[in-house]
Design a protein around this motif. Structure first.
Motif, PDB file in Angstrom:
ATOM      1  N   THR A  46      -7.716  -7.768 -12.308  1.00  0.00           N
ATOM      2  CA  THR A  46      -7.070  -6.542 -11.409  1.00  0.00           C
ATOM      3  C   THR A  46      -8.084  -5.817 -10.847  1.00  0.00           C
ATOM      4  OG1 THR A  46      -5.328  -6.446 -13.155  1.00  0.00           O
ATOM      5  CG2 THR A  46      -5.677  -4.598 -11.899  1.00  0.00           C
ATOM      6  N   THR A  90      -3.367  -7.881  -8.290  1.00  0.00           N
ATOM      7  CA  THR A  90      -3.514  -8.647  -9.571  1.00  0.00           C
ATOM      8  C   THR A  90      -3.447 -10.148  -9.250  1.00  0.00           C
ATOM      9  OG1 THR A  90      -2.231  -6.981 -10.600  1.00  0.00           O
ATOM     10  CG2 THR A  90      -2.510  -8.901 -11.768  1.00  0.00           C
ATOM     11  N   GLY A  98      -3.585   3.459  -1.474  1.00  0.00           N
ATOM     12  CA  GLY A  98      -4.028   2.642  -2.520  1.00  0.00           C
ATOM     13  C   GLY A  98      -3.223   1.559  -2.815  1.00  0.00           C
ATOM     14  N   ARG A  99      -3.719   0.648  -3.454  1.00  0.00           N
ATOM     15  CA  ARG A  99      -3.020  -0.579  -3.897  1.00  0.00           C
ATOM     16  C   ARG A  99      -3.772  -1.251  -5.015  1.00  0.00           C
ATOM     17  NH1 ARG A  99      -1.069  -6.400  -0.724  1.00  0.00           N
ATOM     18  NH2 ARG A  99      -0.075  -7.041  -2.591  1.00  0.00           N
ATOM     19  N   THR A 100      -2.890  -2.093  -5.740  1.00  0.00           N
ATOM     20  CA  THR A 100      -3.633  -2.882  -7.163  1.00  0.00           C
ATOM     21  C   THR A 100      -3.243  -4.230  -6.947  1.00  0.00           C
ATOM     22  OG1 THR A 100      -3.246  -0.918  -8.632  1.00  0.00           O
ATOM     23  CG2 THR A 100      -3.325  -3.282  -9.338  1.00  0.00           C
ATOM     24  N   TRP A 106     -13.198   0.814  -4.972  1.00  0.00           N
ATOM     25  CA  TRP A 106     -12.448  -0.072  -5.800  1.00  0.00           C
ATOM     26  C   TRP A 106     -12.832  -0.227  -7.229  1.00  0.00           C
ATOM     27  CZ3 TRP A 106     -13.367  -5.070  -2.664  1.00  0.00           C
ATOM     28  CH2 TRP A 106     -14.807  -5.528  -2.402  1.00  0.00           C
ATOM     29  N   ARG A 107     -12.185  -0.923  -8.202  1.00  0.00           N
ATOM     30  CA  ARG A 107     -12.376  -0.873  -9.390  1.00  0.00           C
ATOM     31  C   ARG A 107     -11.892  -2.345  -9.848  1.00  0.00           C
ATOM     32  NH1 ARG A 107      -9.447   0.550 -14.415  1.00  0.00           N
ATOM     33  NH2 ARG A 107     -10.601   0.934 -15.949  1.00  0.00           N
ATOM     34  N   ASN A 108     -12.475  -3.024 -10.606  1.00  0.00           N
ATOM     35  CA  ASN A 108     -12.070  -4.423 -11.099  1.00  0.00           C
ATOM     36  C   ASN A 108     -12.165  -4.374 -12.719  1.00  0.00           C
ATOM     37  OD1 ASN A 108     -13.899  -7.358 -11.810  1.00  0.00           O
ATOM     38  ND2 ASN A 108     -11.702  -7.312 -11.240  1.00  0.00           N
ATOM     39  N   TRP A 139       0.869  -1.123   0.196  1.00  0.00           N
ATOM     40  CA  TRP A 139       0.115   0.068   0.016  1.00  0.00           C
ATOM     41  C   TRP A 139       0.872   1.196   0.102  1.00  0.00           C
ATOM     42  CZ3 TRP A 139      -5.510   0.015  -0.043  1.00  0.00           C
ATOM     43  CH2 TRP A 139      -6.019  -1.443  -0.090  1.00  0.00           C
ATOM     44  N   GLU A 196      -8.152  -2.598  -8.340  1.00  0.00           N
ATOM     45  CA  GLU A 196      -7.586  -1.388  -7.600  1.00  0.00           C
ATOM     46  C   GLU A 196      -8.583  -0.638  -6.866  1.00  0.00           C
ATOM     47  OE1 GLU A 196      -7.534   1.236 -11.184  1.00  0.00           O
ATOM     48  OE2 GLU A 196      -6.158   0.126 -12.355  1.00  0.00           O
ATOM     49  N   THR A 254      -1.963   7.776  -1.967  1.00  0.00           N
ATOM     50  CA  THR A 254      -2.566   8.157  -3.252  1.00  0.00           C
ATOM     51  C   THR A 254      -2.097   9.632  -3.775  1.00  0.00           C
ATOM     52  OG1 THR A 254      -4.191   6.407  -2.595  1.00  0.00           O
ATOM     53  CG2 THR A 254      -4.595   8.200  -4.517  1.00  0.00           C
TER      54      THR A 254
END
Length: 101
Positions: free
Chosen positions: A67, A34, A30-32, A61-63, A20, A69, A23
Motif C-alpha cells: 500500500t 494498493t 490524497g489517494r491510497t 507518501w508512506r509505504n 483522488w 498512501e 484531504t
C-alpha cells in the motif's frame, strides 16, 4: 510559482483525477494505491520518483507492504495547485501501466 486552486477550478481539476479526494483538514488531495505485492508498490514509487524529480515537485507518501498512501500539496503556494493535479495524473497513469485500476 503556481497559484492555488479554489472554487470551480478546484472542482473541475479533481474530476480529472479519479481516485483522488480532498484531504480533511488540509489544502491537499490524497489517494491510497494498493498493489499486488511490495515489489509492485516499490516499483510504482520508483517510477513516480523519476517524474517528481524531473518536475521538482515531490509527494508526501508512506509505504507499508503493498500500500502507498499519497498526499499532494504545493507547500510554497500554501495549498493545492495545478502542479499537484499534474502529478496526480502522472501517478494514476503509472498505476494503470502496472495494471492497477
Amino acid at each position: 510559482m503556481a497559484g492555488r486552486l479554489s472554487g470551480e477550478m478546484r472542482k473541475a481539476a479533481l474530476q480529472g483525477v479519479p481516485g483522488w479526494s480532498e484531504t480533511p483538514g488540509r489544502d491537499a488531495i490524497g489517494r491510497t494505491f494498493t498493489f499486488s505485492d511490495f515489489n509492485e508498490a516499490f516499483g510504482f514509487m520508483a517510477r513516480v520518483a523519476l517524474v517528481a524529480e524531473k518536475s521538482n515537485h515531490h509527494p508526501e507518501w508512506r509505504n507499508v507492504y503493498k500500500t502507498v498512501e499519497v498526499v499532494l500539496s504545493t507547500h510554497d503556494a500554501g495549498g493545492l495547485t495545478s502542479r499537484d493535479i499534474e502529478l496526480a495524473k502522472a501517478m494514476n497513469a503509472i498505476a494503470a501501466q502496472l495494471g492497477m485500476s
